[in-house]
Design a protein around this motif. Structure first.
Motif, short mmCIF file in Angstrom:
data_model
loop_
_atom_site.label_atom_id
_atom_site.label_comp_id
_atom_site.label_asym_id
_atom_site.label_seq_id
_atom_site.Cartn_x
_atom_site.Cartn_y
_atom_site.Cartn_z
N ALA A 38 0.84 -1.20 0.00
CA ALA A 38 0.00 0.00 0.00
C ALA A 38 0.87 1.24 0.00
CB ALA A 38 -0.92 0.00 1.22
N PRO A 39 0.39 2.33 -0.59
CA PRO A 39 1.18 3.56 -0.62
C PRO A 39 1.41 4.12 0.78
CG PRO A 39 -0.90 3.82 -1.82
CD PRO A 39 -0.88 2.45 -1.26
N GLU A 40 2.53 4.80 0.94
CA GLU A 40 2.84 5.40 2.23
C GLU A 40 1.86 6.52 2.54
OE1 GLU A 40 6.88 6.67 2.52
OE2 GLU A 40 7.65 4.80 1.71
N LYS A 41 1.65 6.76 3.80
CA LYS A 41 0.78 7.84 4.30
C LYS A 41 -0.65 7.73 3.77
CE LYS A 41 4.72 10.94 4.50
NZ LYS A 41 5.35 12.12 3.95
N GLN A 42 -1.12 6.51 3.61
CA GLN A 42 -2.49 6.28 3.15
C GLN A 42 -3.10 5.17 4.01
OE1 GLN A 42 -2.78 5.88 -1.05
NE2 GLN A 42 -4.95 5.50 -1.04
N VAL A 45 -6.83 1.61 0.80
CA VAL A 45 -6.55 1.51 -0.62
C VAL A 45 -7.86 1.57 -1.38
CG1 VAL A 45 -5.57 0.05 -2.41
CG2 VAL A 45 -4.48 0.14 -0.18
N PHE A 49 -6.14 3.01 -7.01
CA PHE A 49 -4.81 2.45 -6.80
C PHE A 49 -4.55 1.31 -7.79
CE2 PHE A 49 -1.97 -0.44 -4.33
CZ PHE A 49 -0.88 0.40 -4.25
N TYR A 52 -5.00 1.89 -14.08
CA TYR A 52 -3.98 2.59 -14.86
C TYR A 52 -4.56 2.86 -16.23
CZ TYR A 52 0.53 3.71 -16.92
OH TYR A 52 1.58 4.35 -17.55
N LYS A 73 6.52 0.89 -11.53
CA LYS A 73 5.96 1.31 -10.25
C LYS A 73 5.97 2.83 -10.09
CE LYS A 73 10.14 0.47 -7.57
NZ LYS A 73 10.72 -0.31 -6.50
N PRO A 77 1.64 2.71 -9.12
CA PRO A 77 2.16 2.32 -7.81
C PRO A 77 1.79 0.92 -7.32
CG PRO A 77 1.20 4.51 -7.72
CD PRO A 77 0.87 3.94 -9.06
N VAL A 78 0.71 0.33 -7.81
CA VAL A 78 0.33 -1.00 -7.33
C VAL A 78 1.39 -2.05 -7.70
CG1 VAL A 78 -1.01 -1.82 -9.30
CG2 VAL A 78 -1.67 -2.51 -7.01
N ASN A 80 4.44 -1.82 -7.08
CA ASN A 80 5.49 -1.82 -6.06
C ASN A 80 5.45 -3.13 -5.26
OD1 ASN A 80 7.55 -1.02 -4.39
ND2 ASN A 80 6.27 0.29 -3.11
#
Length: 115
Positions: A38-42, A45, A49, A52, A73, A77-78, A80
């Motif tokens: 999962a993305p940082e500071k979130q 989801v 996310f 695309y 990525k 970002p998914v 990653n």
């Protein structure tokens, strides 16, 4: 005496085969579809996310030189933590994809039009 030799040879052959298979299994990569980061500071989801849209409509354009549309990525970002990236390569008529290799990677090619 010959029977013992055959049995021991068969046991040795089966042992070597089993060891070679187990080494292949150990060398395989983990399942890439098992998890995502999962993305940082979130805290949660959302569906965006996993969406695309940059590759929409690229097949309606004709190309006069080789073009690449990618999704790594950085763009998507998914991906990653998945160890994969996506790319669409469009070649003009009469061109070829030159022979090449990827160390520790594979490529999947799908030809939509042409030979």
């Amino acid at each position: 005496m010959a029977w013992i030799f055959i049995k021991s040879s068969l046991f040795l052959l089966i042992s070597i085969f089993t060891i070679s298979i187990s080494r292949t299994t150990i060398a395989s990569d983990p399942d890439i579809l098992s998890d995502f980061i999962a993305p940082e500071k979130q805290n949660s989801v959302v569906a965006n996310f996993f969406t695309y849209t940059a590759m929409r409509g690229i097949f309606q354009k004709s190309v006069d030189k080789c073009t690449t549309t990618k999704a790594t990525k950085a763009e998507f970002p998914v991906l990653n933590g998945q160890g994969v990236s996506l790319a669409v390569l469009q070649f003009p008529p009469g061109s070829v994809n030159p022979p090449h290799y990827h160390s520790r990677a594979t490529g999947l090619f799908l030809l939509l039009e042409g030979v």
